[in-house]
Structures are given as structure tokens and as C-alpha cells.
Design a protein around this motif. Sequence first.
Motif, PDB file in Angstrom:
ATOM      1  N   ASP A  62      12.227 -21.206  12.561  1.00 32.98           N
ATOM      2  CA  ASP A  62      13.686 -21.037  12.670  1.00 32.98           C
ATOM      3  C   ASP A  62      14.114 -19.578  12.857  1.00 32.98           C
ATOM      4  O   ASP A  62      15.297 -19.252  12.802  1.00 32.98           O
ATOM      5  N   GLY A  63      13.131 -18.686  13.056  1.00 34.07           N
ATOM      6  CA  GLY A  63      13.459 -17.294  13.392  1.00 34.07           C
ATOM      7  C   GLY A  63      13.613 -16.356  12.204  1.00 34.07           C
ATOM      8  O   GLY A  63      14.146 -15.252  12.330  1.00 34.07           O
ATOM      9  N   ALA A  64      13.122 -16.774  11.028  1.00 36.90           N
ATOM     10  CA  ALA A  64      13.172 -15.923   9.835  1.00 36.90           C
ATOM     11  C   ALA A  64      11.819 -15.243   9.619  1.00 36.90           C
ATOM     12  O   ALA A  64      10.825 -15.592  10.260  1.00 36.90           O
ATOM     13  N   LEU A  65      11.798 -14.284   8.701  1.00 34.15           N
ATOM     14  CA  LEU A  65      10.540 -13.639   8.345  1.00 34.15           C
ATOM     15  C   LEU A  65       9.641 -14.634   7.607  1.00 34.15           C
ATOM     16  O   LEU A  65      10.089 -15.330   6.696  1.00 34.15           O
ATOM     17  N   ASN A  66       8.371 -14.704   8.002  1.00 30.37           N
ATOM     18  CA  ASN A  66       7.376 -15.495   7.270  1.00 30.37           C
ATOM     19  C   ASN A  66       6.927 -14.636   6.078  1.00 30.37           C
ATOM     20  O   ASN A  66       6.055 -13.780   6.204  1.00 30.37           O
ATOM     21  N   ARG A  67       7.582 -14.856   4.933  1.00 30.41           N
ATOM     22  CA  ARG A  67       7.382 -13.966   3.775  1.00 30.41           C
ATOM     23  C   ARG A  67       5.960 -14.015   3.221  1.00 30.41           C
ATOM     24  O   ARG A  67       5.408 -12.990   2.837  1.00 30.41           O
ATOM     25  N   ALA A  68       5.391 -15.207   3.170  1.00 30.69           N
ATOM     26  CA  ALA A  68       4.038 -15.343   2.616  1.00 30.69           C
ATOM     27  C   ALA A  68       3.028 -14.579   3.476  1.00 30.69           C
ATOM     28  O   ALA A  68       2.185 -13.842   2.959  1.00 30.69           O
ATOM     29  N   ALA A  69       3.129 -14.739   4.797  1.00 33.99           N
ATOM     30  CA  ALA A  69       2.209 -14.041   5.703  1.00 33.99           C
ATOM     31  C   ALA A  69       2.404 -12.528   5.620  1.00 33.99           C
ATOM     32  O   ALA A  69       1.431 -11.763   5.589  1.00 33.99           O
ATOM     33  N   MET A  70       3.664 -12.091   5.566  1.00 34.11           N
ATOM     34  CA  MET A  70       3.945 -10.656   5.506  1.00 34.11           C
ATOM     35  C   MET A  70       3.493 -10.055   4.176  1.00 34.11           C
ATOM     36  O   MET A  70       2.930  -8.964   4.141  1.00 34.11           O
ATOM     37  N   ARG A  71       3.705 -10.803   3.079  1.00 37.47           N
ATOM     38  CA  ARG A  71       3.278 -10.309   1.759  1.00 37.47           C
ATOM     39  C   ARG A  71       1.771 -10.084   1.746  1.00 37.47           C
ATOM     40  O   ARG A  71       1.283  -9.060   1.267  1.00 37.47           O
ATOM     41  N   ALA A  72       1.038 -11.046   2.290  1.00 44.76           N
ATOM     42  CA  ALA A  72      -0.430 -10.938   2.331  1.00 44.76           C
ATOM     43  C   ALA A  72      -0.855  -9.731   3.171  1.00 44.76           C
ATOM     44  O   ALA A  72      -1.766  -8.981   2.795  1.00 44.76           O
ATOM     45  N   LEU A  73      -0.172  -9.522   4.293  1.00 42.65           N
ATOM     46  CA  LEU A  73      -0.528  -8.408   5.184  1.00 42.65           C
ATOM     47  C   LEU A  73      -0.279  -7.055   4.532  1.00 42.65           C
ATOM     48  O   LEU A  73      -1.154  -6.185   4.530  1.00 42.65           O
ATOM     49  N   ILE A  74       0.916  -6.877   3.961  1.00 44.73           N
ATOM     50  CA  ILE A  74       1.258  -5.532   3.464  1.00 44.73           C
ATOM     51  C   ILE A  74       0.495  -5.173   2.190  1.00 44.73           C
ATOM     52  O   ILE A  74       0.307  -4.006   1.891  1.00 44.73           O
ATOM     53  N   PHE A  75       0.016  -6.191   1.457  1.00 47.96           N
ATOM     54  CA  PHE A  75      -0.833  -5.881   0.300  1.00 47.96           C
ATOM     55  C   PHE A  75      -2.208  -5.414   0.743  1.00 47.96           C
ATOM     56  O   PHE A  75      -2.844  -4.610   0.083  1.00 47.96           O
ATOM     57  N   ALA A  76      -2.644  -5.931   1.894  1.00 46.92           N
ATOM     58  CA  ALA A  76      -3.976  -5.584   2.398  1.00 46.92           C
ATOM     59  C   ALA A  76      -3.965  -4.336   3.281  1.00 46.92           C
ATOM     60  O   ALA A  76      -4.993  -3.695   3.468  1.00 46.92           O
ATOM     61  N   ASP A  77      -2.797  -3.970   3.808  1.00 45.20           N
ATOM     62  CA  ASP A  77      -2.737  -2.932   4.842  1.00 45.20           C
ATOM     63  C   ASP A  77      -1.529  -2.013   4.605  1.00 45.20           C
ATOM     64  O   ASP A  77      -0.389  -2.386   4.869  1.00 45.20           O
ATOM     65  N   SER A  78      -1.787  -0.805   4.100  1.00 45.65           N
ATOM     66  CA  SER A  78      -0.699   0.127   3.765  1.00 45.65           C
ATOM     67  C   SER A  78       0.040   0.619   5.013  1.00 45.65           C
ATOM     68  O   SER A  78       1.224   0.948   4.961  1.00 45.65           O
ATOM     69  N   THR A  79      -0.653   0.630   6.161  1.00 45.10           N
ATOM     70  CA  THR A  79       0.000   1.039   7.418  1.00 45.10           C
ATOM     71  C   THR A  79       1.056   0.011   7.817  1.00 45.10           C
ATOM     72  O   THR A  79       2.163   0.370   8.237  1.00 45.10           O
TER      73      THR A  79
END
Length: 200
Positions: A62-79
Motif C-alpha cells: 500500500d506504499g508505506a514503509l516496511n518497518r520490520a524489513a527496515m528495522r532489520a536492515l538498520i540494526f545490521a548496517d550503520s550506513t
Amino acid sequence: MGLCVGLTGGIGSGKTSVSRLFAELGAGVVDTDEISHELTAPDGAAMAAIRLAFGDQFVTADGALNRAAMRALIFADSTAKAQLEAILHPMIQARALMAIAQSSAPYTVLVVPLLLETGNYQGRAKRVLVVDCDERLQIARTMQRAALTEEQVRAIMASQLPRKVRLAGADDIIVNNGGLDDLCQQVQTLHQAYLALAKS
């Protein structure tokens, strides 16, 4: 521009409950988390830039942020975390400052979870109010509210300022270890102090 109080605290400390009580007493409340959710809601103002930077897998159907996917990414990748913040923080700050400027309340409470970490609002917030509670309560509340494991909550806490450092940066402190009556009393006391400050 009237008095602006920056409200912060660790995850699960009770920032939302405290800001709601201030609002009930007539204070203006500007919550940067709410602004962030608006920006990343379906077709929110930040979503085009997020899709461009991170790709379709971080955007829901529906065009919103996928919070679960983003949370996993930013915890693993500081960049990636820095990249997301570079998109969101200026937009959040612009909207927050506009809302403060437009407020007709006697004073405004600006809720910023990372107030002391980023320093973005230091010139605007005349006082820093920290909501604090025991770490075991922080963990239990967050696990209950956000359906996270204890390990995930501890990882979020580790990414925030240490409790001692946060408390050292406070002008005012609310201790949220008790019940609602205790919280109301502390908010009421500070409300009277802030009204007096706003008048002076």
C-alpha cells in the motif's frame, strides 16, 4: 515563540503517556515519532526518497514503509541507518519546528526520542525533560507494546544513550516506576512550573 520543553527518554520509559498528560493539561504537544509515521505512511512525503534509496522490498503493497524489513536492515548496517536518517530527520525537523511556531498553547512539549543523541533541537528546546524508569520495566513494557523479544529490546537500548548520560543531560526528570496517579502528580507539578516559566 513561546517556551519549548524537549521531552526524551529511553524506549518503553513512558514518553507517550507523559506527553498525553501534558496535552490534557493544555500544553501543546509535538511528537516527532508521530511526524515520522505520517512521513512513512502509505504515500507519505518521505516514501519516494526511501523507495529510491533502498528499493521496493522496503515498501509495503500500500506504499508505506516496511518497518520490520527496515528495522532489520538498520540494526545490521550503520550506513543504511545513516542514510535513512538523512532522508527523515530534516523532514521531521522542518515539520516539528513549523508545528511549534503555529502552537497557541502556553508552552509546547516537543517529544524527541533521540533529543540528546542528535542535538538537532538544542537551540529550540529551552528545557530538557527526561522520562526515566527501571530497565526491567523498560524491557517489559516494550516487549508487551511492540511484540519484540528481550534480546531485540536490549539491542535498541544499547543503541540509545546510556541511562546515566541521558539523566545527566536533564533539566527535569519524571520517574515512571509507579502507577498513573504518581505520574499525573509529577506532570501536574512540572506543568505549573512550565506555565510560570512561560509567563516570565
